[in-house]
Design a protein around this motif. Structure first.
Motif, short mmCIF file in Angstrom:
data_model
loop_
_atom_site.label_atom_id
_atom_site.label_comp_id
_atom_site.label_asym_id
_atom_site.label_seq_id
_atom_site.Cartn_x
_atom_site.Cartn_y
_atom_site.Cartn_z
N ASP A 140 1.42 -1.06 0.00
CA ASP A 140 0.68 0.14 -0.20
C ASP A 140 1.20 1.24 0.10
N LEU A 141 1.93 1.70 1.35
CA LEU A 141 2.78 2.30 0.59
C LEU A 141 3.43 2.53 -0.76
N TYR A 142 3.74 1.84 -1.34
CA TYR A 142 4.88 1.57 -2.33
C TYR A 142 3.82 1.90 -3.32
N LEU A 143 2.07 1.03 -3.34
CA LEU A 143 1.43 2.13 -4.22
C LEU A 143 0.75 3.63 -4.10
N ALA A 144 1.25 4.26 -2.96
CA ALA A 144 0.38 5.40 -2.41
C ALA A 144 1.79 7.10 -3.16
N GLU A 145 2.51 6.31 -3.09
CA GLU A 145 3.95 7.11 -3.28
C GLU A 145 4.08 7.77 -4.74
N THR A 146 4.06 8.85 -5.02
CA THR A 146 4.22 9.70 -6.46
C THR A 146 5.94 9.99 -7.12
N GLY A 147 5.94 10.31 -7.87
CA GLY A 147 7.40 10.85 -8.28
C GLY A 147 8.00 9.49 -8.04
N LYS B 50 9.47 6.02 -10.24
CA LYS B 50 9.17 5.16 -10.86
C LYS B 50 9.14 3.98 -10.86
N TYR B 51 9.89 3.43 -9.43
CA TYR B 51 10.00 2.14 -9.13
C TYR B 51 9.22 1.21 -8.22
N ARG B 52 8.22 2.84 -8.06
CA ARG B 52 6.80 1.55 -6.94
C ARG B 52 6.19 1.03 -7.39
N TYR B 53 5.87 0.34 -8.47
CA TYR B 53 4.96 -0.70 -9.29
C TYR B 53 6.24 -1.63 -8.98
N GLN B 54 7.09 -1.87 -9.21
CA GLN B 54 7.93 -2.74 -9.29
C GLN B 54 8.04 -3.14 -8.05
N TYR B 55 8.51 -2.15 -6.47
CA TYR B 55 8.96 -2.89 -5.49
C TYR B 55 7.40 -3.71 -5.20
N ALA B 56 6.57 -2.94 -5.39
CA ALA B 56 5.01 -3.20 -4.84
C ALA B 56 5.25 -4.84 -5.88
N VAL B 57 5.19 -5.37 -6.82
CA VAL B 57 4.75 -6.45 -7.38
C VAL B 57 5.77 -7.60 -6.61
N ARG B 58 7.26 -6.67 -6.49
CA ARG B 58 7.57 -8.00 -5.51
C ARG B 58 7.33 -8.68 -4.61
N HIS B 59 6.89 -7.86 -3.64
CA HIS B 59 5.82 -7.72 -2.56
C HIS B 59 5.33 -8.05 -2.65
N VAL B 60 3.78 -8.75 -3.22
CA VAL B 60 2.45 -9.58 -3.63
C VAL B 60 3.38 -10.36 -4.11
N LYS B 61 4.31 -10.06 -4.02
CA LYS B 61 4.55 -11.87 -5.17
C LYS B 61 5.32 -12.85 -4.20
N ARG C 240 -7.08 -0.68 -10.50
CA ARG C 240 -7.89 -1.04 -12.18
C ARG C 240 -7.30 0.29 -13.35
N ARG C 241 -7.36 1.77 -12.67
CA ARG C 241 -7.34 2.91 -13.35
C ARG C 241 -5.62 2.89 -13.73
N LYS C 242 -4.71 1.57 -13.17
CA LYS C 242 -3.65 1.69 -12.72
C LYS C 242 -2.92 0.81 -14.51
N THR C 243 -2.97 1.21 -15.44
CA THR C 243 -2.27 0.37 -16.49
C THR C 243 -0.96 -0.54 -16.62
N SER C 244 -0.08 0.06 -15.66
CA SER C 244 1.44 0.21 -15.61
C SER C 244 1.29 -1.15 -15.00
N LEU C 245 0.33 -1.21 -13.24
CA LEU C 245 0.87 -1.57 -12.17
C LEU C 245 -0.34 -3.19 -12.86
N LEU C 246 -1.09 -2.73 -13.19
CA LEU C 246 -1.35 -4.38 -13.81
C LEU C 246 -0.80 -4.99 -14.69
N THR C 247 0.08 -4.45 -15.55
CA THR C 247 0.99 -5.42 -16.53
C THR C 247 1.79 -5.78 -15.89
N GLN C 248 2.64 -5.57 -14.78
CA GLN C 248 3.80 -5.35 -13.85
C GLN C 248 3.29 -6.97 -13.50
#
Length: 102
Positions: free
Chosen positions: A40-47, A49-60, A87-95
């Motif tokens: 949640d913290l990673y997904l709430a961050e702005t600015g 550019k690695y936030r989705y990558q880190y979030a996906v790593r933790h989801v895994k 659902r509107r964060k298409t880059s996150l969904l792709t990752q």
């Protein structure tokens, strides 16, 4: 350079004691909530550019913990809610798709 975007070990340790001490190996059920909060913290961050990558790593990591605990249904419900909420964060969904988190 990527390390500068990550929360420092000290910050994570203050908010999630034991997160870096192998707690996921000794007490996996106790790490589910901290991992979800980190996502949640990673997904709430702005600015960051690695936030989705880190979030996906933790989801895994969460998926692995849930598999070991035999609570795959709980993880599936969490992942479905996460995908719906973002659902509107298409880059996150792709990752998430690329990481086979469907």
């Amino acid at each position: 350079m990527a390390d500068r975007c990550r929360p420092s070990r000290r910050v994570v340790e203050v908010h999630y004691p034991g997160a870096h001490r192998g707690a996921s190996q000794t007490h996996p059920a106790d790490t589910i909530t901290p991992y979800r909060r980190l996502v949640d913290l990673y997904l709430a961050e702005t600015g960051n550019k690695y936030r989705y990558q880190y979030a996906v790593r933790h989801v895994k990591a969460l998926r692995t913990i849930h598999r070991e605990q035999g609570t795959e249904a709980e993880f599936t419900a969490y992942l479905t809610a996460l995908r719906d909420e973002h659902r509107r964060k298409t880059s996150l969904l792709t990752q998430l798709d690329q990481a086979d988190l469907t």
